[in-house]
Structure formats: structure tokens, C-alpha cells
Design a protein around this motif. Structure first.
Motif, mmCIF file in Angstrom:
data_model
loop_
_atom_site.group_PDB
_atom_site.id
_atom_site.type_symbol
_atom_site.label_atom_id
_atom_site.label_comp_id
_atom_site.label_asym_id
_atom_site.label_seq_id
_atom_site.Cartn_x
_atom_site.Cartn_y
_atom_site.Cartn_z
ATOM 1 N N VAL A 109 74.331 -54.632 -72.419
ATOM 2 C CA VAL A 109 73.746 -53.367 -71.954
ATOM 3 C C VAL A 109 72.425 -53.627 -71.255
ATOM 4 O O VAL A 109 72.136 -53.043 -70.193
ATOM 5 N N ASP A 110 71.627 -54.513 -71.818
ATOM 6 C CA ASP A 110 70.343 -54.839 -71.187
ATOM 7 C C ASP A 110 70.557 -55.451 -69.808
ATOM 8 O O ASP A 110 69.842 -55.106 -68.847
ATOM 9 N N HIS A 117 70.430 -54.901 -63.969
ATOM 10 C CA HIS A 117 71.084 -54.952 -62.665
ATOM 11 C C HIS A 117 70.997 -53.594 -61.969
ATOM 12 O O HIS A 117 70.663 -53.519 -60.779
ATOM 13 N N ARG A 118 71.301 -52.547 -62.703
ATOM 14 C CA ARG A 118 71.300 -51.212 -62.116
ATOM 15 C C ARG A 118 69.902 -50.817 -61.652
ATOM 16 O O ARG A 118 69.741 -50.229 -60.577
ATOM 17 N N VAL A 139 75.222 -46.292 -56.108
ATOM 18 C CA VAL A 139 75.201 -47.344 -57.120
ATOM 19 C C VAL A 139 76.268 -46.996 -58.158
ATOM 20 O O VAL A 139 76.194 -45.946 -58.802
ATOM 21 N N SER A 140 77.241 -47.875 -58.327
ATOM 22 C CA SER A 140 78.330 -47.623 -59.251
ATOM 23 C C SER A 140 77.970 -48.125 -60.648
ATOM 24 O O SER A 140 77.140 -49.020 -60.822
ATOM 25 N N SER A 141 78.611 -47.523 -61.637
ATOM 26 C CA SER A 141 78.433 -47.958 -63.023
ATOM 27 C C SER A 141 79.507 -48.983 -63.366
ATOM 28 O O SER A 141 80.385 -49.280 -62.565
ATOM 29 N N PRO A 169 77.160 -53.364 -62.107
ATOM 30 C CA PRO A 169 76.791 -52.319 -61.139
ATOM 31 C C PRO A 169 76.710 -52.879 -59.719
ATOM 32 O O PRO A 169 76.341 -54.039 -59.515
ATOM 33 N N ARG A 170 77.036 -52.043 -58.754
ATOM 34 C CA ARG A 170 77.007 -52.448 -57.352
ATOM 35 C C ARG A 170 76.453 -51.315 -56.504
ATOM 36 O O ARG A 170 76.724 -50.144 -56.778
#
Length: 205
Positions: free
Chosen positions: A36-37, A42-43, A71-73, A77-78
Motif C-alpha cells: 500500500v505504501d 507511486h500514485r 491516473v489509474s488505480s 498506478p499509471r
């Protein structure tokens, strides 16, 4: 000796299954926290890049809808630019990687730990796509206008001019026919003369 009526108390095990389950859950929780971190890190970096590119995204003409800019989850993420290109973070969580999917595979358009070079590469990519679409639209409009103009010219052509053009083609084909006929006659005459010479040569022998 113990009497038959005495109860035997089982020895309490040093470790219970409940303790092992609790330890496994804690390990999974620690690992999930790391994942998660990483995902949040990244996000966050991709959102910073998106904020840097916000003026570029806002300048894209409204009639061009083939860009995503989101920004996708997910586990990775991208920052999507369009359906075939996106920016993702490297394994070190610090490197921006601008990638594009092609027919021969995925290619790296830009890669840097600094945000600016990647933002510049994305900006240039968006500009190229906008220009390509404009050129395509202009070519389609030009082809349509050219086709319409030719149709109008054919419709507006005077009857006399059309008849003259047909007569010209008729005269041309008639001339070709006369030339072919003359060539056949000449060939026949040549064969006759050549045959007489052969006959004379035979007589002389």
C-alpha cells in the motif's frame, strides 16, 4: 502409584495454532502495508506529474477526444496519456518511465528520475498527436473538396465540348484502324514479292 480415579492433566503445548495464525496475519498485514505504501508513493508522484502537465492537457482542442489524462488505480498506478501510452514508476519508486505500446512491443519514450524531461516528452507526444489529427482532417476535407470540384466540372461541361471530346476519340480510333489496315496490306504485298523471288531462285537452279 496414582490411584485409578486420579485425572491425568494434559501438558499444555508451548505454541498453539491460534498463535501461529496470528503471526501469519501480522506478516501479511506488514507486507500489505508495504504494498500500500509503494502504491500510494507511486500514485503521489504520478499525480505531481499530472499537475505539472495540467496546462498542456487543458490546451488540447475540445474536439480531440482520444486522450485520457487520468491516473489509474491498482497495484501499479499509471498516468494514462492515451490508449497506447502511459507514464509509470520504476521499481526504485523514483524513476518516471514514459511507455508506449506498439505492434512490435512496448517501447520507452522517456525515462528519468527528474520529472521535467518526462513532462517535456509527454508534451511533445501530445503535440505530435494533435498535429497528426489535424493533418488527417485537412487531408480528408481536401479530398472531399477535390472530388466535389471534379464532379461539378463534369456536370458543368458544355454539351458541345463533350461531343467534341467523343468525336476526337472516335477519330483517334479510326486512324488506328486505317494504320493497322495499311500495315496488313503492306505485309501481304511483301510476302507476294518475296514468294516470286523464291520461285525465280528455284528456276535458276
Amino acid at each position: 502409584m496414582k490411584d485409578a480415579g486420579d485425572k491425568i492433566t494434559p501438558i499444555e503445548p508451548s505454541r498453539k495454532l491460534a498463535d501461529a495464525i496470528r503471526d501469519v496475519k501480522n506478516a501479511f498485514a506488514d507486507r500489505d502495508d508495504v504494498v500500500v505504501d509503494m502504491r500510494e508513493a507511486h500514485r503521489m508522484r504520478l499525480e505531481l506529474l499530472a499537475a505539472e502537465l495540467a496546462p498542456v492537457f487543458a490546451d488540447v482542442p475540445a474536439d480531440i477526444d482520444n486522450f485520457d489524462f487520468a491516473v489509474s488505480s491498482g497495484l501499479q498506478p499509471r498516468l494514462w496519456v492515451d490508449a497506447v501510452s502511459h507514464v509509470a514508476m520504476g521499481r526504485d519508486r523514483r524513476t518516471f518511465r514514459f511507455l508506449k505500446d506498439t505492434r512490435i512491443g512496448r517501447v520507452v519514450l522517456a525515462e528519468s528520475t527528474d520529472m521535467k524531461p518526462v513532462a517535456d516528452a509527454v508534451t511533445r507526444y501530445v503535440a505530435q498527436r494533435v498535429v497528426e489529427r489535424q493533418r488527417m482532417m485537412e487531408g480528408a476535407v481536401e479530398s472531399a473538396v477535390t472530388g466535389l470540384h471534379r464532379a461539378e466540372v463534369r456536370e458543368a461541361e458544355p454539351p458541345l465540348q463533350a461531343a467534341t471530346r467523343r468525336n476526337g476519340w472516335t477519330t483517334f480510333f479510326a486512324g488506328l484502324g486505317l494504320i493497322a489496315a495499311g500495315a496488313l496490306v503492306g505485309l501481304a504485298v511483301s510476302l507476294v514479292l518475296f514468294w516470286d523471288r523464291i520461285a525465280q531462285m528455284k528456276i535458276s537452279f
